[in-house]
Enzyme design. Structure first.
Site, mmCIF file in Angstrom:
data_model
loop_
_atom_site.group_PDB
_atom_site.id
_atom_site.type_symbol
_atom_site.label_atom_id
_atom_site.label_comp_id
_atom_site.label_asym_id
_atom_site.label_seq_id
_atom_site.Cartn_x
_atom_site.Cartn_y
_atom_site.Cartn_z
ATOM 1 N N TYR A 353 4.940 2.463 0.364
ATOM 2 C CA TYR A 353 4.531 0.976 1.257
ATOM 3 C C TYR A 353 5.436 0.298 0.982
ATOM 4 O O TYR A 353 6.169 0.020 -0.141
ATOM 5 C CB TYR A 353 3.125 0.906 -0.664
ATOM 6 C CG TYR A 353 2.609 -0.172 0.222
ATOM 7 C CD1 TYR A 353 2.281 -0.983 1.912
ATOM 8 C CD2 TYR A 353 2.053 -1.217 -0.729
ATOM 9 C CE1 TYR A 353 1.927 -1.241 2.029
ATOM 10 C CE2 TYR A 353 1.435 -2.403 -0.128
ATOM 11 C CZ TYR A 353 1.258 -2.848 1.283
ATOM 12 O OH TYR A 353 0.742 -3.951 1.777
ATOM 13 N N CYS A 354 5.147 -0.193 2.598
ATOM 14 C CA CYS A 354 6.227 -1.292 2.845
ATOM 15 C C CYS A 354 7.970 -0.788 2.413
ATOM 16 O O CYS A 354 8.520 -0.280 2.849
ATOM 17 C CB CYS A 354 5.863 -2.814 2.483
ATOM 18 S SG CYS A 354 6.859 -4.471 2.755
ATOM 19 N N LEU A 355 8.366 -1.957 2.128
ATOM 20 C CA LEU A 355 10.268 -1.559 1.851
ATOM 21 C C LEU A 355 10.322 -0.680 0.384
ATOM 22 O O LEU A 355 10.946 0.432 1.138
ATOM 23 C CB LEU A 355 10.731 -2.695 1.098
ATOM 24 C CG LEU A 355 10.844 -4.240 1.635
ATOM 25 C CD1 LEU A 355 11.586 -5.436 0.882
ATOM 26 C CD2 LEU A 355 11.456 -3.887 3.026
#
Length: 623
Positions: A353-355
């Site tokens: 998720y995300c970074l």
């Protein structure tokens, strides 16, 4: 399965592996890298001269300035305005256009004023943006408040035109000047002042001024926390481990960088392949394990999967030298080693998720390069692998800005998330800064805790070296998609990933814009399913079944299929009502084997991984 030789597994704190070269001998992602030669892709490190002893003085001076400016580079600001002013000065056509626009806007306001003051109900010539909630009160439809509102929006409109792209002007500087002018104008919005805001006036009359007294108390409390840098504790109504991050499980592994949580099954049978969730290190993992009704992890466990999740440590200055490579090896790769020991013989569904998704993509590409096929699938949620179109965050990053942040992190050893959260809030300042300030300080309304609000305020830090490597090597120089990102001395390529991929983007994401996330399809050749869901960076992902007003689009590209642009893809895929979670579960089921008996998290003790405590573990509580 083909695997690399197993490293020594760690119980508790991690131990160095004698086969692993020290960090100084590996190729950092931040160093300039020449093109890879044909002999195996090995990249050599360019020799760099040692910095002069006086360089520390320069960095200290810049770090001192950075503390005063909140990490914003004054040079970047001056450069943007100079670039804009010089190009506008040599563009007589644009100057005439702006003069005509000013005249037109003035005439619209004059006509609106006459109509409003003579008792008519004229249509407003200027409308606020979709996220601008400052004008929702009905009083803004009455004179004189409506006139003040229209004058403000007309000024906004003129400056948007004045700072729009101009021939020869660097696009980033055009966007920066527009952004900075919007921030400046928002400080003088009539909604910010009690005499000019009908909602504040009504509340003051109704409460006899109590709203202003309570607002002053809120302001004093906020000011004290800002000056002392005191962290607000998680309220008891949202206690971690009881209300939030409450999905039952056990911490089965811990090192200096992360804890690995294995969740207790809630079904009698599970799919044989376990799931590893890799959250971003910029946040605490429980964004994916919020309240019982919207916990992504709790829901996934209920679908019949053995779920593991990484909980990152909140590092301090003593871990300033942690690198992006450390996060890959001690985070993703070590978690895989532990899962392979607890659930032997099974491939792993990895979800980032995300970074955390960017880090997972780096790890997956490295594994593919090294013929390590332990991944059953790769899911990326609101995660980018190419940063050429990274949205409004690009406003805050160029060489000057990154150097400025590096000096600040060099001095304190880390980047504190409040120093970044200000940038995220400024992107939507009209809603996240000014509307909140009016509600809290003038209307006297308290900030009622919500699950996602508690998580937002539970901030984390980022080690100086790691964040510098990410900002410079991944974000600013965009090496991952350009084929110039090296791991252990050799470049990696996203197109080497053969595992099926499921990529999720959100329509209103201002951190990872969906068209940027979609470019994963441009740099990979594997079987890929792309899903676009309604919502923003967090809200779109937390789209549990039953959430009202949700929809999504989904499309599939077979391995080796041709690339389609995002606009063409959007036109060909109609929205489907409901949550995207069940769609992903069906995709996971299609890439999983026949069910097996459920696995007890405490059973890992027989394989060398006894429970180190109940979920959510220790690192989640670090301030």
């Amino acid at each position: 399965m083909t695997r690399k030789p197993t490293r020594s597994r760690v119980k508790g704190a991690s131990r160095p592996n004698p086969e692993t070269p020290p960090v100084a001998q590996t190729l950092p992602a931040v160093l300039p890298q020449p093109k890879a030669p044909d002999n195996g892709g090995t990249v050599t490190v360019r020799e760099t001269a040692d910095p002069h002893p006086h360089a520390a003085l320069d960095r200290s001076a810049m770090a001192s300035i950075a503390r005063l400016t909140g990490g914003i580079s004054p040079h970047a600001i001056v450069d943007a305005w100079n670039d804009w002013a010089m190009h506008l000065a040599r563009a007589p056509g644009r100057q005439l256009e702006l003069i005509e626009r000013a005249q037109s806007n003035w005439m619209k306001i004059a006509q609106y004023t006459v109509d409003a003051l003579t008792g008519q109900k004229p249509a407003k010539p200027f409308q606020p943006g979709p996220n601008d909630t400052r004008w929702s009160h009905g009083g803004w439809d009455r004179a004189p408040f409506s006139i003040w509102q229209q004058g403000f929006l007309a000024t906004h409109d003129w400056w948007d035109a004045a700072t729009s792209n101009l021939r020869g002007l660097r696009r980033q500087n055009a966007e920066r000047t527009g952004f900075m002018m919007r921030q400046l104008l928002d400080t003088v919005s009539p909604s910010n002042f009690p005499p000019g805001n009908p909602e504040i006036l009504e509340s003051t009359v109704r409460t006899g001024g109590r709203n202003l007294f309570e607002g002053a108390v809120h302001y004093a409390d906020d000011l004290r926390h800002v000056l002392t840098q005191e962290r607000r504790p998680v309220p008891e109504s949202h206690a971690l481990g009881k209300v939030l991050a409450a999905t039952p499980g056990e911490v089965v592994h811990r090192n200096d960088l992360m804890e690995l949580i294995q969740y207790a099954p809630t079904t009698g049978e599970v799919r044989p392949e376990p799931v590893l969730i890799v959250p971003a290190w910029i946040m605490k993992y429980y964004i994916l394990d919020l309240s019982q009704h919207n916990s992504f992890i709790r829901w996934l466990v209920g679908q019949g999967y053995t779920v593991f999740c990484i909980s990152w440590r909140n590092p301090g200055a003593e871990r300033a030298e942690l690198s992006l490579e450390d996060y890959r090896k001690q985070g993703v790769m070590e978690a895989l080693e532990v899962i392979n020991a607890i659930v032997p013989g099974e491939k792993v569904h990895a979800n980032g998720y995300c970074l955390g998704g960017t880090l997972l993509a780096i790890a997956a590409a490295t594994m593919a390069r090294d013929d390590d096929d332990r991944l059953a699938s790769v899911t990326l949620m609101a995660a980018q692998v190419d940063f050429a179109e990274a949205g409004e965050l690009l406003l805050f990053l160029d060489e000057s800005q990154v150097a400025f942040l590096e000096d600040m992190m060099w001095a304190q050893g880390y980047l504190d998330r409040p120093q970044m959260s200000g940038a995220f809030a400024a992107i939507r300042s009209e809603d996240l800064i000014w509307s909140r300030a009016v509600r809290r300080y003038y209307l006297g309304e308290p900030d009622l805790p919500t699950d996602i609000g508690v998580w937002v305020n539970d901030t984390t830090r980022m080690p100086a070296r790691m964040h510098s490597e990410y900002l410079r090597g991944v974000f600013l120089e965009n090496r991952l998609s350009a084929g110039r990102f090296a791991v252990e001395g050799r470049v990696i390529a996203l197109k080497d990933i053969a595992s099926p991929m499921f990529v999720v983007a959100t329509e209103a994401d201002h951190i990872a814009p969906w068209r940027s996330v979609y470019k994963t399809a441009l740099f990979t050749d594997c079987d890929l399913t792309f899903l676009l869901t309604k919502g923003g960076h967090n809200g779109g992902i937390l789209s549990e079944p039953g959430h009202p007003g949700r929809h999504y689009r989904i499309g599939h590209r077979p391995a080796g299929g041709h690339y389609r642009g995002p606009d063409g893809w959007l036109a060909d895929h109609e929205p489907q009502p409901g949550s995207w979670w069940p769609e992903w579960a069906r995709w996971l089921d299609a890439h999983s084997g026949v069910v097996v008996p459920a696995r007890d998290p405490k059973a890992g003790a027989a394989r060398g991984y006894p429970s180190l405590g109940s979920a959510p573990g220790h690192y989640i509580h670090q301030m």
